[in-house]
Enzyme design. Structure first.
Site, short mmCIF file in Angstrom:
data_model
loop_
_atom_site.label_atom_id
_atom_site.label_comp_id
_atom_site.label_asym_id
_atom_site.label_seq_id
_atom_site.Cartn_x
_atom_site.Cartn_y
_atom_site.Cartn_z
NE ARG A 53 -13.47 60.36 23.94
CZ ARG A 53 -14.28 59.99 22.98
NH1 ARG A 53 -13.81 59.41 21.89
NH2 ARG A 53 -15.57 60.14 23.08
N GLY A 54 -14.07 56.91 25.47
CA GLY A 54 -15.14 56.16 24.84
C GLY A 54 -15.22 54.79 25.48
CB ALA A 55 -18.02 52.94 27.05
NE ARG A 90 -13.21 58.50 32.60
CZ ARG A 90 -13.51 58.91 31.36
NH1 ARG A 90 -12.62 58.73 30.38
NH2 ARG A 90 -14.66 59.49 31.09
CD GLN A 206 -15.84 64.79 25.46
OE1 GLN A 206 -16.48 65.83 25.49
NE2 GLN A 206 -15.73 64.01 26.52
CG ASP A 247 -19.72 56.38 28.60
OD1 ASP A 247 -18.48 56.25 28.59
OD2 ASP A 247 -20.32 57.22 27.92
CE LYS A 258 -18.45 62.75 28.19
NZ LYS A 258 -17.47 62.52 29.28
#
Length: 384
Positions: A53-55, A90, A206, A247, A258
């Site tokens: 995860r994480g752009a 996503r 997170q 993101d 987020k």
């Protein structure tokens, strides 16, 4: 970055390039393990279930996912199907589509026999570029932190600089270094006294699970707080700056991050605390001007709100990771994963090319008047 004395990236090739290795972030912080992705479906599942995860990292994983698909079938139909499969996992982070388009455009003109190797090469370039961009973000952010320290009253300059961050925008969200945490790592290694307030970042935590894990391994002093504590800390002068990731960033400087980021920006604005957003070029969506109206917001499973995962300390499950239900049976949950912070609340954007105001003029001062993807015709394609 280092874990127990060993240097790690979040993604790498295995088995002579036939599979991809990743850190399984769903098991952190209580268990560190890796996972091998050998097929398109495994790559797509890893993105969708937040194993990665994480752009920026999602983008690189998507690029390698196309490679895996082309190893199995390099034909045109396979390429189109794999692109759509990965792109649908996503919807909010623009990096995913950006990376997929780079690989697709690189391999489409080639003979089918050359496509898988070309996809692997392009994915590797994207990964290396991400590391370089994040390191540069860290350098530019470090100068901001040094300036904030120098602007303090003389009697406070030896005190740790208190930085608040939300979610995880460290090296686990990228290939290495991170975005919002890169300046913090650079400052810590340069000997600048620094302390990080870590928002827990409900519902997936997170911050509590990943940011705290990273900072602890690096030896950065930090304190985990509940998401609603940030405004209180700012009111009492306990936050010198906020740094978050994003993101997707519009060309006008709106940032999507987020859920809960918008509230931190409002609190920072009300208390005169600088609010910085760290991002690489791959996160800018040049086709969008209005983030609130134009950025698709992913709605994740309500169970992420109604349930929580953690390490059991008592009972028969002691020492094991357990899932716990929070509200009474029958209560529903709603789980928008992101929110949009308008540019007017952002003090500045920290990019690999420098620091700029959160505005179209600011971004174009760094990236030029004809930035990639800025043609109006592309907008309909992105929003389709």
């Amino acid at each position: 970055m280092n874990i127990d004395g060993k240097a790690w990236r979040t993604i790498w090739l295995e088995d002579g390039g036939r599979s991809v290795g990743v850190i399984d972030q769903t098991r952190l912080p209580h268990s560190f393990s890796t996972r091998s992705l050998a097929t398109l479906d495994q790559a797509a599942e890893a993105i969708a279930t937040m194993v990665v995860r994480g752009a920026p990292l999602i983008g690189v994983t998507g690029a390698y996912g196309l490679m895996l698909a082309l190893q199995a079938d390099p034909g045109d139909a396979s390429l189109v199907a794999a692109f759509e499969r990965l792109n649908s996992t996503r919807p909010t982070a623009i990096n995913l589509r950006w990376a997929l388009e780079r690989v697709r455009d690189r391999v489409t003109p080639l003979p089918v026999a050359e496509r898988a190797a070309a996809a692997a090469a392009e994915a590797a370039v994207i990964a290396d570029e991400d590391v370089a961009m994040c390191a540069a973000i860290g350098d530019h952010g470090l100068e901001l932190l040094r300036r904030l320290t120098a602007e303090r009253p003389p009697e406070r300059r030896q005190e740790p600089l208190n930085v608040l961050t939300h979610c995880n925008a460290g090296w686990l969200a990228t290939v290495d270094w991170g975005t919002a945490l890169a300046p913090i790592y650079k400052a810590h290694r340069a000997g600048l006294p620094i302390h990080v307030w870590v928002d827990e970042t409900r519902p997936r935590n997170q911050g509590a699970s990943l940011t705290a894990f990273e900072l602890g391994r690096e030896g950065v002093p930090h304190t985990v707080i509940v998401d609603n504590a940030g405004g209180h800390l700012m009111q009492h002068g306990l936050v010198d700056a906020v740094i978050v990731g994003t993101d997707r960033t519009t060309r006008t400087g709106d940032v999507c991050n987020k859920i809960g980021t918008y509230l931190k920006a409002l609190a920072a604005h009300d208390n005169g605390v600088p609010f910085y957003v760290a991002l690489p070029a791959s996160t800018i969506d040049w086709t969008l001007a209005d983030g609130v109206a134009g950025i698709p917001i992913e709605a994740r499973s309500p169970e992420e709100v109604t349930h929580i995962q953690g390490l059991a300390l008592t009972g028969s499950a002691a020492g094991e990771v357990a899932l716990v239900q929070l509200p009474p049976q029958g209560s529903r949950g709603f789980n928008p994963a992101f929110d949009v912070t308008p540019a007017r609340l952002v003090t500045a954007l920290i990019t690999e090319r420098g620091v700029a105001p959160a505005s179209e003029a600011g971004l174009r001062s760094l990236y030029g008047p004809l930035a990639p993807g800025s043609e109006p015709a592309a907008a309909a394609e992105v929003e389709r």
